[in-house]
Design a protein around this motif. Structure first.
Motif, mmCIF file in Angstrom:
data_model
loop_
_atom_site.group_PDB
_atom_site.id
_atom_site.type_symbol
_atom_site.label_atom_id
_atom_site.label_comp_id
_atom_site.label_asym_id
_atom_site.label_seq_id
_atom_site.Cartn_x
_atom_site.Cartn_y
_atom_site.Cartn_z
ATOM 1 N N THR A 6 0.845 -1.188 0.000
ATOM 2 C CA THR A 6 0.000 0.000 0.000
ATOM 3 C C THR A 6 0.880 1.237 0.000
ATOM 4 O O THR A 6 1.813 1.350 0.800
ATOM 5 C CB THR A 6 -0.914 0.020 1.237
ATOM 6 N N PHE A 7 0.575 2.159 -0.911
ATOM 7 C CA PHE A 7 1.332 3.405 -1.009
ATOM 8 C C PHE A 7 0.341 4.553 -1.116
ATOM 9 O O PHE A 7 -0.398 4.655 -2.075
ATOM 10 C CB PHE A 7 2.262 3.365 -2.234
ATOM 11 N N HIS A 8 0.286 5.379 -0.083
ATOM 12 C CA HIS A 8 -0.631 6.521 -0.021
ATOM 13 C C HIS A 8 -2.071 6.102 -0.300
ATOM 14 O O HIS A 8 -2.811 6.778 -1.030
ATOM 15 C CB HIS A 8 -0.176 7.624 -0.986
ATOM 16 N N GLY A 9 -2.451 4.998 0.262
ATOM 17 C CA GLY A 9 -3.820 4.515 0.132
ATOM 18 C C GLY A 9 -4.096 3.725 -1.125
ATOM 19 O O GLY A 9 -5.192 3.165 -1.265
ATOM 20 N N ALA A 10 -3.145 3.667 -2.037
ATOM 21 C CA ALA A 10 -3.317 2.908 -3.280
ATOM 22 C C ALA A 10 -2.739 1.509 -3.099
ATOM 23 O O ALA A 10 -1.618 1.352 -2.606
ATOM 24 C CB ALA A 10 -2.629 3.615 -4.440
ATOM 25 N N GLN A 11 -3.506 0.497 -3.493
ATOM 26 C CA GLN A 11 -3.047 -0.885 -3.421
ATOM 27 C C GLN A 11 -2.302 -1.215 -4.715
ATOM 28 O O GLN A 11 -2.914 -1.313 -5.783
ATOM 29 C CB GLN A 11 -4.237 -1.827 -3.235
ATOM 30 N N LEU A 12 -0.999 -1.363 -4.610
ATOM 31 C CA LEU A 12 -0.145 -1.551 -5.781
ATOM 32 C C LEU A 12 0.532 -2.908 -5.738
ATOM 33 O O LEU A 12 0.678 -3.520 -4.683
ATOM 34 C CB LEU A 12 0.932 -0.459 -5.845
ATOM 35 N N THR A 13 0.970 -3.357 -6.906
ATOM 36 C CA THR A 13 1.754 -4.585 -7.012
ATOM 37 C C THR A 13 3.032 -4.286 -7.777
ATOM 38 O O THR A 13 2.987 -3.805 -8.918
ATOM 39 C CB THR A 13 0.972 -5.699 -7.740
ATOM 40 N N ALA A 14 4.173 -4.534 -7.143
ATOM 41 C CA ALA A 14 5.466 -4.441 -7.826
ATOM 42 C C ALA A 14 5.711 -5.769 -8.527
ATOM 43 O O ALA A 14 5.802 -6.819 -7.885
ATOM 44 C CB ALA A 14 6.572 -4.149 -6.819
ATOM 45 N N LEU A 15 5.767 -5.734 -9.835
ATOM 46 C CA LEU A 15 5.948 -6.948 -10.621
ATOM 47 C C LEU A 15 7.435 -7.234 -10.813
ATOM 48 O O LEU A 15 8.229 -6.307 -11.016
ATOM 49 C CB LEU A 15 5.273 -6.800 -11.987
#
Length: 221
Positions: A6-15
């Motif tokens: 989670t980065f600043h409320g955004a759910q991200l995926t590092a591929l």
């Protein structure tokens, strides 16, 4: 095979493929393609490099877009190795570039190598804000930034691996381009830029998180 965070409320995926996937927005983010690097190197009198890096970079990017079907793709600057490189791309590379943006929003963020990147069916912007995140080429002091430019790498067991760097203020992507070099995470520039609790996410068959390597105690707080 990515790492979710989670980065600043955004759910991200590092591929592990050196890209970020923002699933809720169907947005794929890559940085520093450096298309045309071999041509620019030869044009400026450098040693000859095998001229296949553009095709390899674009085919890897096409494989990601085919698999994820993003509605938006953001290229975080230095997509071309200089402003003349785009005009020197071979026909196959130009056809790949023309096909990739079709049916989706495609954003070319301006970089220091390509301050005026050609649109190729997309749009060229100095930066882009989507929800809580701001996408630009070079990190500033703004919190919530997603950027590139530095091509971070981490040495593990004497092997250098491209890596994402993440702290509570910023996310820095590794270079996606085939021929791009990199800056070690222990370089003073990155040591001062990232907070002491920053993590590195190593690229490869699996995206693996680890503490960002530290070499001095007075890094950014």
């Amino acid at each position: 095979m990515g790492f979710d965070f989670t980065f600043h409320g955004a759910q991200l995926t590092a591929l592990g493929h050196r890209a970020v996937w923002w699933a809720s927005q169907r947005t794929l983010v890559v940085s520093d393609l450096h298309l045309g690097k071999s041509e620019r190197h030869a044009r400026r009198g450098g040693a000859a490099l095998p001229p296949y890096e553009g095709r390899d970079t674009l085919e890897r990017l096409r494989a990601l877009t085919d698999r994820l079907d993003p509605s938006t793709v953001i290229c975080l600057g230095d997509s071309f190795d200089d402003d003349r490189a785009a005009g020197a791309l071979i026909t196959e590379e130009r056809e790949l570039l023309a096909a990739l943006p079709k049916g989706r929003r495609w954003v070319w963020i301006e970089g220091n190598h390509d301050p005026s990147p050609p649109a190729f069916g997309g749009e060229a912007l100095s930066k882009l804000t989507l929800g809580p995140l701001t996408f630009r080429h070079i990190a500033t002091d703004q919190s919530g930034e997603v950027s590139g430019h530095y091509h971070p790498k981490v040495v593990v067991r004497h092997q250098s691996r491209p890596a994402f760097l993440v702290d509570r203020d910023r996310l820095i992507l590794p270079a996606f381009g085939t021929y791009t070099g990199g800056l070690r995470a222990t370089d003073p520039v990155l040591q001062d830029l990232m907070r002491p609790d920053a993590i590195a996410i190593l690229c490869g068959p699996r995206a693996l998180p680890c503490p960002m390597p530290r070499i001095k105690p007075h890094a950014r707080r």
